[in-house]
Design a protein around this motif. Structure first.
Motif, mmCIF file in Angstrom:
data_model
loop_
_atom_site.group_PDB
_atom_site.id
_atom_site.type_symbol
_atom_site.label_atom_id
_atom_site.label_comp_id
_atom_site.label_asym_id
_atom_site.label_seq_id
_atom_site.Cartn_x
_atom_site.Cartn_y
_atom_site.Cartn_z
ATOM 1 N N TYR A 42 0.896 -1.227 0.067
ATOM 2 C CA TYR A 42 -0.044 -0.287 0.207
ATOM 3 C C TYR A 42 0.899 1.317 -0.029
ATOM 4 N N LEU A 43 2.222 1.156 -0.164
ATOM 5 C CA LEU A 43 2.990 2.207 -0.137
ATOM 6 C C LEU A 43 3.146 2.723 -1.549
ATOM 7 N N SER A 44 3.195 4.291 -1.630
ATOM 8 C CA SER A 44 3.551 4.680 -2.883
ATOM 9 C C SER A 44 4.897 4.387 -3.511
ATOM 10 N N ASP A 45 5.142 4.534 -4.698
ATOM 11 C CA ASP A 45 6.343 4.329 -5.328
ATOM 12 C C ASP A 45 7.665 5.131 -4.509
ATOM 13 N N GLU A 46 6.966 6.412 -4.419
ATOM 14 C CA GLU A 46 8.051 7.230 -3.596
ATOM 15 C C GLU A 46 8.471 6.693 -2.224
ATOM 16 N N GLU A 47 7.352 6.232 -1.279
ATOM 17 C CA GLU A 47 7.789 5.645 -0.125
ATOM 18 C C GLU A 47 8.437 4.487 -0.108
ATOM 19 N N LYS A 48 8.244 3.511 -1.231
ATOM 20 C CA LYS A 48 9.088 2.268 -1.366
ATOM 21 C C LYS A 48 10.601 2.761 -1.615
ATOM 22 N N GLU A 49 10.735 3.884 -2.447
ATOM 23 C CA GLU A 49 12.033 4.029 -2.685
ATOM 24 C C GLU A 49 12.866 4.669 -1.693
ATOM 25 N N GLN A 50 11.960 5.545 -0.631
ATOM 26 C CA GLN A 50 12.851 5.988 0.479
ATOM 27 C C GLN A 50 12.935 4.737 1.606
ATOM 28 N N LEU A 51 11.946 3.832 1.624
ATOM 29 C CA LEU A 51 12.555 2.797 2.411
ATOM 30 C C LEU A 51 13.492 1.969 1.830
ATOM 31 N N ARG A 52 13.904 1.918 0.641
ATOM 32 C CA ARG A 52 14.814 1.298 0.061
ATOM 33 C C ARG A 52 16.375 1.996 0.097
ATOM 34 N N ILE A 54 16.947 4.244 2.620
ATOM 35 C CA ILE A 54 17.507 3.822 3.960
ATOM 36 C C ILE A 54 18.045 2.957 4.458
ATOM 37 N N GLN A 55 17.906 1.569 3.769
ATOM 38 C CA GLN A 55 19.028 0.545 3.773
ATOM 39 C C GLN A 55 20.586 0.762 3.685
ATOM 40 N N PHE A 56 20.823 1.937 3.072
ATOM 41 C CA PHE A 56 22.124 2.432 2.901
ATOM 42 C C PHE A 56 22.668 3.341 4.131
ATOM 43 N N GLU A 101 30.180 16.261 6.394
ATOM 44 C CA GLU A 101 30.999 15.060 6.817
ATOM 45 C C GLU A 101 30.429 13.565 6.964
ATOM 46 N N ARG A 102 29.110 13.742 6.488
ATOM 47 C CA ARG A 102 28.386 12.315 6.084
ATOM 48 C C ARG A 102 27.490 12.640 4.703
ATOM 49 N N PHE A 103 27.375 11.473 3.986
ATOM 50 C CA PHE A 103 26.767 11.662 2.603
ATOM 51 C C PHE A 103 25.725 10.526 2.955
ATOM 52 N N GLU A 104 24.473 10.968 2.798
ATOM 53 C CA GLU A 104 23.428 10.062 2.929
ATOM 54 C C GLU A 104 22.641 9.838 1.702
ATOM 55 N N ARG A 105 22.336 8.526 1.206
ATOM 56 C CA ARG A 105 21.842 8.122 0.164
ATOM 57 C C ARG A 105 20.507 8.667 -0.385
ATOM 58 N N SER A 106 19.787 9.158 0.758
ATOM 59 C CA SER A 106 18.642 9.500 0.414
ATOM 60 C C SER A 106 18.584 11.101 0.231
ATOM 61 N N ASN A 107 19.798 11.722 0.762
ATOM 62 C CA ASN A 107 20.010 13.065 0.597
ATOM 63 C C ASN A 107 19.624 13.744 -0.801
ATOM 64 N N GLU A 108 18.869 14.718 -0.960
ATOM 65 C CA GLU A 108 18.494 15.457 -2.024
ATOM 66 C C GLU A 108 19.754 15.846 -2.922
ATOM 67 N N SER A 109 20.744 16.360 -2.403
ATOM 68 C CA SER A 109 21.809 16.775 -3.185
ATOM 69 C C SER A 109 22.571 15.724 -3.608
#
Length: 134
Positions: A42-52, A54-56, A101-109
């Motif tokens: 029941y998740l939108s594609d965007e929600e699924k991508e954000q969950l994916r 987060i694992q990184f 100092e940290r790079f997050e996979r989900s960060n917009e930049s």
């Protein structure tokens, strides 16, 4: 196993616990039950991508830049940042790239930088996984 809503909480009862069910428990049935058991459906594609994403795990600055270097992309990223025409976007990306100092996979930049490299999602994921080992 039967599932019931009681207030804002969900309870599961097996047949040995049915004596605990009161008239205040509302049984979940059909789509409501399926949504509780299989929320990913029941998740939108965007929600699924954000969950994916987060694992990184976040990368340190060192890991991020070494991964770019080892994949022949370090100079390309730096040149790409310099070529951004919009001054606000360019400054934001420069700050993120230079000061983080940290790079997050989900960060917009980070997503922006990786997107302009024309890498597939699988290539970025593979590079990120490798970078986590550095």
């Amino acid at each position: 196993m039967r599932f019931f809503k009681f207030g804002d909480d969900i309870y599961a009862f097996d047949e040995n616990q049915e004596h605990l069910i009161t008239s205040k428990h509302i049984e979940l049935l059909g789509a409501e039950l399926d949504k509780h058991i299989n929320p990913q459906n029941y998740l939108s594609d965007e929600e699924k991508e954000q969950l994916r994403l987060i694992q990184f795990k976040p990368l340190t600055r060192r890991q991020f830049k070494l991964a770019l270097l080892e994949n022949g992309l370090l100079n390309t990223v730096e040149q790409m940042i310099e070529s951004i025409e919009d001054p606000i976007t360019k400054t934001r990306i420069q700050i993120e790239y230079s000061e983080s100092e940290r790079f997050e996979r989900s960060n917009e930049s980070v997503q922006y930088m990786l997107r302009v490299l024309n890498l597939t999602t699988d290539q970025v994921d593979e590079m990120w996984r490798y970078a986590m080992t550095l």
